[in-house]
Design an enzyme around this catalytic site. Structure first.
Site, PDB file in Angstrom:
ATOM      1  CG  ASP A 134     100.697 -44.234 -56.193  1.00 26.14           C
ATOM      2  OD1 ASP A 134     101.404 -44.611 -55.242  1.00 26.14           O
ATOM      3  OD2 ASP A 134     100.302 -43.062 -56.330  1.00 26.14           O
ATOM      4  CD  GLU A 141     100.275 -47.052 -51.959  1.00 29.63           C
ATOM      5  OE1 GLU A 141     101.116 -46.721 -51.106  1.00 29.63           O
ATOM      6  OE2 GLU A 141      99.920 -46.308 -52.901  1.00 29.63           O
TER       7      GLU A 141
END
Length: 621
Positions: free
Chosen positions: A335, A364
């Protein structure tokens, strides 16, 4: 005399009892947490830093009963922490004993287990372009165990009526529907985080974690997570953990009693990120802008971790490796990868890949420029311009996602319609490994594709065909295959709706073909056919991509691996189009027939080929 003797003995016994009770109380009071809770022998990461936490534990000196090399003991300004670094390289699986002493007298002992490692654990194969990744949010997918919907000690209770509430989905719900996911043609599952999140509200997304060694009890247990991996591996499927390196939740036990002031970024206290990731590589960036991007908190409830602190970085490295080894994982999705201290996240990533050379990690990197996204992929020549290597094998193709959001609504034009797809892949020269890019129509943070296109089946066919047959690793968001919609403008809850049938009380069970609507079944059967074809196509997994400039809003490309050839045609017009096949002879090379995968029909490939409006064709040559 006998009576006095009895009372004397009783007094001695009672005194011993009191001493034992006091000793036991001291032990229990001193050691509240040990992290990692155990380790394994024969690991590449053999030097481990064990965190011992308890009231004033730093007052004690540490030794071991066994012949173990202690490379260092770190005490911080917080006396409740001891960080003890040991070398396990030549140690066999066993139980170690750490002695905690004061004034050269042992006050208590803590056991620590070195486990036997799984055979060939280091050589595990991560996800790859041969996989199709199914992204799901466990709280919104299926409720397999209603008994854990609300848990004592965790603030956020079951409230399925609230979009931001806990709805009750769990690990058992995923296990119960593995056959459905496998039958659909997906080969890997990326679940949004499953670790404990004790936020008072909106904890269902689990990105504000309060204990990173513990599965949230509302999802199940650590052993349930192991069982999910085992069930998946029996089906030759892969499990991908959503890992968060950038921040924890404000309710994390360590945030409530910081080991060091600089364990998190402080200004002092809170300051929000400016979210301008460009400052990570902008040669002209001001120091204050760069600081507020990387060091600013993602949101107020998510304190920003300081990966430039060696204690923090080592903690995160060990935690990640612990989960891979413990749960037998096949990959990470990381993330907010590009919000981390870039040197710190590079070291974190390299340490994991050194331990597991065939593992895979997708970061990400939510940027809108291929050069900037490429900067964060392993061995990027763009990153090398600043002597930076992230060591991250895979990144997410957000520029393709951007184009997919409107290309199927557009007419032919210099930069519109299918030209956007072509224009995206033109820039592939910027990436060191295009096969290791994650391609997707949508995810849990974006608008739903079927909302944007109003559940238009033709647009879905074109979009899914593109991501399933181009280079890279396709990712499908749960429910897309049954035309689920959701408006990002209404909030995250709307794009994270419950899968119909995941709860016993649901009026419809879309996991069952017999209960799907005609629209849902059309979407599902198309998805299943395409993904199951892809599962066995080496040309799609590894083949060279050759594409042709779109003409009249028709995009044609080929995937080739030796004699295995696939031709893909995407007609983005409302009207039927006739293709002059002579234009594609460098790839057709005299081939005159093929099987169209989606219809099952034999196709003649001589001079002309007609394709219906708003239709894809996937032709096995």
């Amino acid at each position: 005399m006998k009576t006095n003797s009895f009372f004397q003995k009783a007094s001695v016994v009672f005194s011993l009892f009191l001493l034992l009770n006091i000793f036991s109380t001291e032990v229990n009071a001193q050691i509240e947490r040990v992290e990692p809770p155990f380790w394994w022998a024969e690991m590449e990461t053999s030097e481990i830093e064990i965190l011992f936490y308890g009231k004033d534990i730093a007052e004690y000196s540490v030794s071991t009963q066994e012949e173990v090399v202690i490379n260092g003991v770190v005490k911080t300004e917080n006396p409740n922490y001891l960080f003890v670094t040991i070398e396990t390289k030549n140690l066999q699986p066993q139980t170690l004993h750490f002695n905690f002493s004061k004034k050269k007298r042992i006050k208590f002992t803590q056991e620590y287990e070195l486990k036997k490692r799984k055979e060939n654990s280091a050589l595990r194969e991560g996800f790859s372009s041969a996989d199709v990744m199914y992204l799901l949010m466990p709280d919104r997918f299926a409720n397999g165990n209603p008994d854990n919907d609300s848990v004592k000690g965790l603030a956020d209770k079951l409230n399925r009526e609230a979009e931001g509430g806990r709805h009750g989905g769990d690990i058992q719900g995923i296990i119960d529907h593995l056959d459905y996911i496998e039958d659909l043609g997906a080969t890997a599952i990326w679940s949004t985080p499953l670790l404990e999140d004790n936020d008072k509200g909106y904890s269902y997304h689990t990105y504000a974690q309060s204990d990173v060694y513990k599965i949230d009890p509302r999802y199940g247990s650590n052993e349930d997570y192991q069982r999910l991996a085992e069930e998946m591996h029996e089906r030759d499927m892969k499990l991908i953990m959503d890992y968060v390196t950038n921040h924890w939740g404000a309710e994390h036990w360590m945030i409530k009693d910081l080991p060091t002031y600089d364990w998190i970024h402080q200004f002092p206290g809170y300051a929000n990120s400016n979210y301008r990731m460009e400052t990570q590589y902008d040669p002209h960036a001001s120091a204050i802008d760069a600081k507020y991007c990387e060091k600013g908190w993602f949101v107020r409830t998510m304190p920003d971790l300081n990966q430039s602190n060696p204690l923090v970085l080592q903690y995160l490295i060990q935690n990640a490796i612990w989960w891979i080894e413990f749960a037998d994982l096949d990959g990470f999705r990381v993330d907010t990868y590009s919000y981390n201290d870039k040197e710190g996240i590079s070291k974190w990533t390299k340490a994991i890949m050194d331990e597991y050379p065939n593992f895979n990690i997708v970061g990400e990197v939510w940027l809108h420029n291929q050069a900037q996204i490429s900067y964060w992929q392993k061995d990027s020549e763009i990153g090398a311009l600043q002597d930076f290597n992230s060591y991250c094998p895979s990144v997410m193709d957000f520029t393709l996602h951007d184009a997919l959001g409107n290309m199927f609504k557009e007419k032919a034009g210099w930069g519109s319609g299918m030209q956007k797809a072509y224009g995206n892949f033109v820039n592939d020269f910027l990436y060191p490994n295009t096969n290791n890019l994650l391609v997707f129509l949508e995810n849990h943070d974006t608008g739903r594709f079927n909302e944007i296109y109003d559940q238009d089946f033709n647009s879905y066919q074109l979009g899914l065909t593109l991501i399933a047959t181009t280079r890279g690793i396709p990712q499908l968001y749960y429910g897309s295959e049954i035309a689920m919609r959701g408006d990002k403008g209404k909030g995250d809850g709307d794009i994270r709706r419950d899968f119909p049938g995941g709860w016993e009380s649901d009026e419809q069970n879309a996991f069952q073909a017999s209960e799907r609507t005609e629209l849902q079944e059309n979407f599902h059967s198309f998805t299943k056919k395409l993904l199951n074809f892809r599962k066995n196509s080496k040309a799609i997994h590894e083949g060279e991509l050759t594409h042709y400039l779109p003409e009249n809003n028709v995009y044609v490309y080929f995937r080739e691996l030796a004699d295995d050839k696939v031709m893909v045609i995407l007609n983005n017009n409302e009207e039927e189009q006739n293709l002059d096949l002579n234009r594609f002879q460098e790839n057709l090379n005299g081939i005159s027939t093929g099987k169209e995968v989606l219809s099952g029909k034999q196709i003649q490939l001589k001079e002309k080929l007609s394709i219906a409006g708003k239709t894809p064709m996937v032709i096995q040559l």
